[in-house]
Every structure is written in structure tokens, then in C-alpha cells.
Write an enzyme that holds these catalytic residues in place. Structure first.
Site, PDB file in Angstrom:
ATOM      1  N   ARG A  44       0.851  -1.207   0.000  1.00 46.14           N
ATOM      2  CA  ARG A  44       0.000   0.000   0.000  1.00 46.14           C
ATOM      3  C   ARG A  44       0.880   1.249   0.000  1.00 46.14           C
ATOM      4  NH1 ARG A  44      -3.339  -3.411   3.573  1.00 46.14           N
ATOM      5  NH2 ARG A  44      -2.422  -2.535   5.477  1.00 46.14           N
ATOM      6  N   LYS A 134     -11.537  14.972   5.851  1.00 44.66           N
ATOM      7  CA  LYS A 134     -12.723  14.547   5.101  1.00 44.66           C
ATOM      8  C   LYS A 134     -13.635  13.663   5.946  1.00 44.66           C
ATOM      9  CE  LYS A 134     -13.609  10.956   2.249  1.00 44.66           C
ATOM     10  NZ  LYS A 134     -13.462  10.017   1.129  1.00 44.66           N
ATOM     11  N   LYS A 217     -17.877  18.445  -1.119  1.00 47.10           N
ATOM     12  CA  LYS A 217     -17.521  17.349  -2.040  1.00 47.10           C
ATOM     13  C   LYS A 217     -18.768  16.543  -2.376  1.00 47.10           C
ATOM     14  CE  LYS A 217     -14.590  13.259  -2.456  1.00 47.10           C
ATOM     15  NZ  LYS A 217     -13.243  12.725  -2.305  1.00 47.10           N
TER      16      LYS A 217
HETATM   17  P1  13P Z   1     -14.128   8.255  -5.852  1.00 49.45           P
HETATM   18  O1  13P Z   1     -13.680   9.440  -6.666  1.00 49.45           O
HETATM   19  O2  13P Z   1     -13.478   6.952  -6.258  1.00 49.45           O
HETATM   20  O3  13P Z   1     -15.616   8.174  -5.703  1.00 49.45           O
HETATM   21  O4  13P Z   1     -13.548   8.489  -4.381  1.00 49.45           O
HETATM   22  C1  13P Z   1     -13.682   9.716  -3.812  1.00 49.45           C
HETATM   23  C2  13P Z   1     -13.887   9.576  -2.364  1.00 49.45           C
HETATM   24  O5  13P Z   1     -13.142  10.130  -1.584  1.00 49.45           O
HETATM   25  C3  13P Z   1     -15.030   8.786  -1.875  1.00 49.45           C
HETATM   26  O6  13P Z   1     -15.218   9.014  -0.520  1.00 49.45           O
END
Ligand code: 13P
Length: 336
Positions: A44, A134, A217
Site C-alpha cells: 500500500r 474529510k 464534495k
Molecule cells: P471516488 O472518486 O473513487 O468516488 O472516491 C472519492 C472519495 O473520496 C469517496 O469518498
């Protein structure tokens, strides 16, 4: 300009966007198994270090969202991962929710957990170098859902999270993801996503969150993945802009979309049209996980020692996304 507003703008301005590399170990194991690679901490780290050392980090990536394991890892050159990211000019960020669990009294829906002890965890992440965070709330669409209960409770959690993050001098990314799974039309997606985002801002305002120091987002407005209602990219862009115009207060500096299972090309093309048609004052950019890393991961899995091939693939994708964030992408440039 507040410090938080400055950080938010640094992450999303000038065609830069966010690399969402915050897959939990469970999700990363799925991604690695799909390309026949063992999901060990070393593998990873190797993949992520390869990506974070790419040239395009400098011009295309304003922020990287990390997972708890990754933010503590040390690269092969002895630098910490946050230092590697900062050295390219990008801001290190961290996913701080602890995942979505079944919602009591509406068991087919989810509530995101992670508020207990969050203030203490945030202080540690700040010391490790994180300057943004986030939290993802997730909603599914069906005849009954998302329920009022899911819409209220996830908005409340997103708002409590955001207030704590700003108290710790970091920028919260507020991610309410309305999933594309299902056979619903794009009109339904528009209605439900608008309702979800409006409720998030109602709660963010109630919790006195500084809207100029956060990034939204959201998902784009799409028809469900099993829907017969196939809409054009142009319609996706128009409906997405309509949704955000009706639900996002003007103090918010910018919007960084998730890719949510769209292909790399779709996510790029849709973002490009959103920017071409953008008649709002919001910056509209990307916060992609799969749509930035999918091809690079495939190439990497063929030879995990070949950094150059992996980085070339990532650089191309990041440049295409960055052009799309300025409305300057085209299929000719994509294929050149
Ligand atoms: P994706 O762009 O693959 O949807 O992932 C973004 C993300 O942070 C989902 O929580």
C-alpha cells in the site's frame, strides 16, 4: 481572508484538485485484489509513494486525502508521507470518519460514525501535518430513500464534525455522497441531492461553521447506474450546476466532486463541461479517487518496481483532470 479560507483556496485554485487516496485498508484490499496484488502495508505504501512522487503533483494536485495508516508511514527516502506531499506544494489531508454503519430504525440506510474522541484525534493529525480533513455521509436512492431520518442525522454528523475540525484550525471537506446505484432517473437524483445538500448547510449554519473555510464534495447529478434514462454529458453538467446553485451558500469557496464510480473519461468530460457552463462564483474541481488512480494502479500491478510507467499514467490522468477543472480539456488532447 481567514487562514482557513486561504488553505481551502490553496487546495482548489488554478486548475488544481484533490487526490482522494484515503481508501480504508478494507477498500484498498479490494482494489489491490482486483489487480492480483497482496494488500500488505508495504505494498500500500509503495503504490502511494510512487503516485505522490509524480511530477504532476506540482501543478495538478492541491491536496491529498490520506488514511490513518498512510499519514503515519515513512517513505523509502526516510521522509514522512505528509512531508513528501508538502514538498510538491500540495496540502496533506486526512479522512477522519470511521465508516458508515446501518442506521438504527432505518436499517437499509447508513449513518457515518467517528465523532467520539474526534477532537483528540484531530489534534494528533494536525501534529502529523494534516491541514484539511474529510468525512463522508452516504445516501442511497430508492422509492423510500433517502429517508428524512438519514438526511437529518448525516447532516448533523457532518456539521458537528466540521465545527470540531475548524476549532482545530483545519479545513473540513463535507462529503454528502448520493450513490449512483439504482434505476432512478437523473431528475430524482437532482431532487434528492438538492434536498441532502440543503439540509447539510442548514446544520452547518446551525453549528456556526465558517462556510468560507470549507470545501463541499458532492456527487454529480447522474441517472442511476441501472436506469434506462441515459442523459448526455451536457445535461449532467447543467443539472449539476442547477443543483449547486439552489443549495450551496455563496460564501463557500469551492466544490470538489467525487467520481463515485464514473469511468476516468466520464468523470473528466463531465467536469470539463461543468466548468465550461459554470455561471456561478464557485470554483469547480475534482476530488477523485478511482478516476485519478484506476489506470495507474493497473499499470503498477504489472510491475510494482516500474515507477516511471506508473507515474506517466498518473501524470496523464492528473493533467486531463486539471484541464477539465479549467474547462480546457478535449478528446483530442486526451488521445494525443
Ligand atoms: P471516488 O472518486 O473513487 O468516488 O472516491 C472519492 C472519495 O473520496 C469517496 O469518498
Amino acid at each position: 481572508m481567514s487562514e482557513l479560507n486561504k488553505i481551502a483556496l490553496k487546495i482548489i485554485s488554478n486548475g488544481k484538485g484533490i487526490l482522494a487516496a484515503d481508501e480504508s485498508n478494507g477498500t484498498m484490499t479490494k482494489r489491490l485484489s482486483a489487480v492480483n496484488i497482496d494488500s500488505t502495508p508495504e505494498n500500500r505504501l509503495t503504490f502511494r509513494e510512487t503516485i505522490f512522487s509524480s511530477d504532476s503533483m506540482n501543478e495538478c494536485i492541491g491536496g491529498v486525502i490520506l488514511y490513518d495508516e498512510t499519514i503515519k508511514q515513512i517513505t523509502s527516502s526516510g521522509k514522512s508521507i505528509p512531508d513528501l506531499i508538502s514538498s510538491s506544494g500540495a496540502v496533506p489531508g486526512i479522512k477522519v470518519d470511521t465508516g458508515a454503519k446501518p442506521l438504527a430504525n432505518s436499517f437499509d440506510e447508513k449513518i457515518t460514525e467517528g465523532l467520539d474522541g474526534l477532537r483528540e484525534r484531530l489534534k494528533k493529525y494536525y501534529e502529523l501535518g494534516a491541514r484539511f480533513t474529510k468525512w463522508r455521509g452516504v445516501y442511497n436512492i430508492s422509492k423510500k430513500y433517502p429517508s428524512k431520518l438519514a438526511i437529518h442525522s448525516n447532516a448533523e454528523a457532518l456539521a458537528r464534525y466540521s465545527a470540531l475540525v475548524q476549532e482545530c484550525e483545519m479545513v473540513p471537506i463535507v462529503e454528502p455522497e448520493v450513490l449512483m446505484d439504482g434505476d432512478h432517473s437523473s431528475e430524482i437524483c437532482l431532487t434528492k441531492t438538492t434536498e441532502v445538500i440543503k439540509k447539510c448547510f442548514e446544520k452547518l449554519i446551525l453549528h456556526k461553521v465558517d462556510l468560507s473555510g470549507m470545501i463541499l464534495k458532492p456527487n454529480m447529478i447522474l441517472a442511476g447506474s441501472q436506469s434506462k434514462d441515459k442523459i448526455s454529458n451536457e445535461e449532467v453538467s447543467q443539472k449539476t450546476i442547477e443543483c449547486l446553485k439552489n443549495s450551496v451558500p455563496i460564501e463557500v469557496p469551492g466544490i470538489a466532486f467525487l467520481s463515485g464510480g464514473q469511468s476516468e473519461l466520464e468523470a473528466t468530460e463531465n467536469l470539463n463541461l461543468i466548468n465550461k457552463n459554470n455561471n456561478t462564483k464557485f470554483i469547480m474541481t475534482y476530488s477523485y479517487g478511482r478516476a485519478l488512480q484506476q489506470s495507474a494502479l493497473k499499470i503498477w500491478s504489472k510491475n510494482i518496481k516500474d515507477r516511471v510507467a506508473t507515474q506517466n499514467t498518473f501524470n496523464h490522468r492528473a493533467k486531463m483532470c486539471s484541464l477539465a477543472a479549467k474547462g480546457k480539456w478535449s478528446i483530442e488532447i486526451e488521445n494525443k
